[in-house]
Scaffold this active site. Structure first.
Site, PDB file in Angstrom:
ATOM      1  CD  GLU A 129      -2.733   1.538   0.360  1.00 12.95           C
ATOM      2  OE1 GLU A 129      -2.730   2.672  -0.168  1.00 12.95           O
ATOM      3  OE2 GLU A 129      -3.524   0.635   0.038  1.00 12.95           O
ATOM      4  CB  SER A 153      -6.071   0.933  -3.623  1.00 11.48           C
ATOM      5  OG  SER A 153      -5.147   1.578  -2.783  1.00 11.48           O
ATOM      6  CG  HIS A 195      -5.040   3.500   3.114  1.00  5.60           C
ATOM      7  ND1 HIS A 195      -5.838   4.490   3.651  1.00  5.60           N
ATOM      8  CD2 HIS A 195      -5.489   3.300   1.850  1.00  5.60           C
ATOM      9  CE1 HIS A 195      -6.729   4.871   2.752  1.00  5.60           C
ATOM     10  NE2 HIS A 195      -6.541   4.170   1.651  1.00  5.60           N
ATOM     11  CG  ASP A 208      -1.691   0.684  -3.601  1.00  5.82           C
ATOM     12  OD1 ASP A 208      -0.602   1.199  -3.296  1.00  5.82           O
ATOM     13  OD2 ASP A 208      -2.728   0.861  -2.922  1.00  5.82           O
ATOM     14  CG  HIS A 209      -1.872   4.290  -5.021  1.00  7.77           C
ATOM     15  ND1 HIS A 209      -1.486   5.172  -4.035  1.00  7.77           N
ATOM     16  CD2 HIS A 209      -2.889   3.559  -4.486  1.00  7.77           C
ATOM     17  CE1 HIS A 209      -2.228   4.998  -2.956  1.00  7.77           C
ATOM     18  NE2 HIS A 209      -3.086   4.013  -3.196  1.00  7.77           N
TER      19      HIS A 209
END
Length: 624
Positions: A268, A308, A427, A481-482
């Site tokens: 994440e 995500s 996150h 994810d990013h």
């Protein structure tokens, strides 16, 4: 409470549910070949599951009818009032029954239940209405028959005199019914409201189209973005010729299937700028850095999206995020799709996905099923005795205990397996367990401490995994994810917003011959796994390439909400909304001279994606 007005309402809605089920049976018969692979048992389950979507559609369409039927004031059983109700019932439901009938044939063209794309072809339908009506005359006949059933079997008020309940009880009943209506429209008490992709839980996944009904998909598509098709290339052959892609690239591997395990770990918010191995040692990921020294860390790797929810389709199905809506929630979520799980299942693989957040979060569980993943482990599956202790108070289970759970759970899977793990502790709000406060560098951004914790959790995972019987025969693929917040100027540009780590690691094999300088992206994961395992398949999309093959044209595809970008070694091409093509040098994004081949390839990718999505023909070569 169960007076005549209420029982009449239930019977009338029941009539609609019966018609929806009848239409599903006819839909099945009209498109029998689509569902030929399904067993009788799973087909029956698809019919039963369809009731959930039928109830939702009927309640959405008939909200006003329900309100008028149970109005707490006045005589709702009066003949004039009942005639008005009947007209409301017929007028509101007839158009949606017509849509369901149209899909008996339209489904054969687009391969999915109709959505709001019908709005984009109304002019064409109007121009061809005479020809269409004569060719599909039986659909018109079917509509007349449905209307007759709707009118003929519409339950009427009994001539026997009935007394209405007192106003206070009718008000209370209306409130209770309203609650059940909301519940029915949501499809239950699950985290996310019912969406089309919730239908794709059975195998083969094509049964999802049988489970759905057209009124539901049409309503859910209202207001969602449609893709205008592009026609830079006149034929499919010309389009394929412009791409560095061969649909038969993996059809006949030179070597037999290599039955090794694959574990894909999606970290994440792990921006590339947080990784020391990518920034001359300046970072917050000492363990990931050490792993990079033993594996292959691609120095120019990109996520294909910024969220995500956009990462999973790119990684597990090689579908980049090249439109405004994430694929998972888009009008195209029911399109034909062959994910990594579907491809590996044919080779005897067991597949699973792990995500420590609530089941239903971002639609991951449903998309995993669409991608052919057999088992999903979310918050619901985490041991109940540990849940309260390990819960982070916001999203789900802290990374360290969750990854320990995953390591042991993988040992329960039958080999060979492919597992995807999605972490969550880094996150927002970037919570670190109390016992680790002050243990990791605070850094300059609030996310940095949680990155350190997630990296430590990863270290502990590999420590435990290394003792498991499956470890030495496993290829690990790690990525993020990013990206997230940035304080490094070198990453604060168009490309920097997508730069993530991408690492291949094998504990028992030397894979150092792989070029770490090549351009890499999320959509490369699927073809890389297929290539590494020697899986024979013709279901790999052109958006990615195998990172094991230096002869392939490495690239990355990005979309920033307005422009498309094709990133290649040494150059970047941009296609703007007004069809202008700009060129830049890689990686400083300085203006550069035109690159005609890059321009053609970028336009080909854009046309392939947009037309393939809107027409549900991403795999058009399979139908040749």
């Amino acid at each position: 409470m169960f007076d005549q007005s209420f029982t009449l309402l239930l019977r009338r809605l029941g009539l609609l549910l019966a018609l929806y089920m009848l239409l599903r049976i006819v839909f099945y018969l009209f498109n029998l070949s689509t569902f030929a692979e399904a067993s009788p048992t799973t087909t029956l389950l698809a019919f039963v599951h369809g009731l959930r979507f039928d109830i939702a559609a009927v309640l959405i369409i008939n909200g006003l009818f329900i309100l008028l039927s149970l109005l707490p004031i006045g005589n709702t059983l009066a003949p004039t009032y009942q005639r008005i109700l009947k007209w409301v019932f017929v007028l509101f439901n007839a158009p949606f029954l017509a849509l369901a009938l149209v899909d008996l044939e339209f489904f054969k063209f687009i391969g999915r239940r109709s959505s709001n794309e019908l709005f984009t072809i109304t002019d064409d339908i109007a121009d061809q209405v005479g020809q269409l009506a004569s060719y599909y005359w039986y659909l018109g006949l079917g509509f007349i028959l449905l209307l007759l059933i709707l009118v003929k079997f519409y339950p009427d008020v009994s001539p026997k005199k009935s007394t209405l309940p007192p106003v206070w009880l009718r008000c209370l009943r209306l409130l209770l019914v309203a609650g059940f209506v909301v519940l029915g429209i949501r499809g239950g008490l699950q985290l996310k409201p019912l969406r089309p992709n919730h239908a794709f839980v059975l195998q083969p996944s094509t049964l999802g189209h049988l489970t759905l009904n057209t009124p539901f998909t049409f309503i859910k598509g209202i207001g969602q973005t449609q893709l205008e098709e592009k026609h830079y290339f006149g034929t499919d052959e010309a389009l394929l010729a412009a791409l560095p892609f061969d649909p038969n690239r993996f059809v006949q591997p030179e070597n037999p299937i290599q039955k090794e395990n694959v574990v894909i770990i999606i970290l994440e918010s792990f921006s590339a700028e947080y990784v020391g191995a990518l920034n001359e040692g300046k970072g917050y990921t000492p363990f990931l850095d050490s792993l990079a020294s033993e594996g292959v860390l691609f120095r120019n790797a990109f996520a294909n999206g910024r969220k995500s929810i956009e990462a999973l389709p790119s990684i597990l199905a090689s579908v980049p995020s090249l439109m405004q809506d994430p694929f998972i929630t888009s009008p195209f979520q029911a399109n034909e799709l062959y994910g990594l799980g579907t491809i590996l299942e044919k080779a005897g693989y067991h597949t699973a996905m792990f995500h420590g957040a609530a089941n239903g979060s971002m639609g991951f569980n449903n998309f995993a099923s669409r991608a052919g993943i057999e088992e999903y482990y979310g918050l619901d599956e985490y041991p109940a005795a540990l849940k309260s202790k390990d819960f982070d108070g916001q999203w789900g289970i802290f990374d360290e205990p969750y990854l320990q759970y995953v390591a042991h759970q993988l040992s329960e899977l039958e080999q060979p397996f492919m597992a995807t793990v999605f972490t969550l502790s880094s996150h927002q709000p970037y919570t670190v367990p109390a016992q680790y406060k002050g243990f990791f560098p605070k850094g300059d951004l609030e996310i940095h401490e949680s990155i350190g914790y997630a990296d430590y959790a990863l270290k502990e995972f590999f420590k435990t995994a290394s003792k498991q019987p499956w470890y030495d025969s496993t290829l690990f693929i790690l990525t993020a994810d990013h990206t997230q917040m940035s304080n490094v100027p070198a990453y604060q540009n168009e490309l920097g917003h997508y730069r993530v780590p991408l690492l291949l690691f094998h504990p028992a094999k030397d894979i150092s011959e792989i070029d770490p300088e090549q351009i890499a992206q999320h959509t490369d994961v699927l073809p890389t796994v297929v290539d590494y395992l020697n899986i024979p398949t013709d279901k790999v999309l052109p958006f990615g390439h195998s990172l094991l093959d230096s002869t392939d044209a490495a690239h990355a595809l990005l979309y920033n909400g307005s422009s498309y970008f094709l990133v290649q070694q040494g150059k970047v091409a941009e296609l703007t909304p007004d069809e202008q093509v700009r060129f830049y040098s890689f990686a400083d994004m300085a203006p550069a001279s035109p690159a005609p081949t890059a321009e053609q390839q970028l336009k080909a990718y854009v046309q392939y994606f947009r037309n393939g999505m809107s027409g549900n023909k991403l795999y058009f070569w399979l139908k040749r």
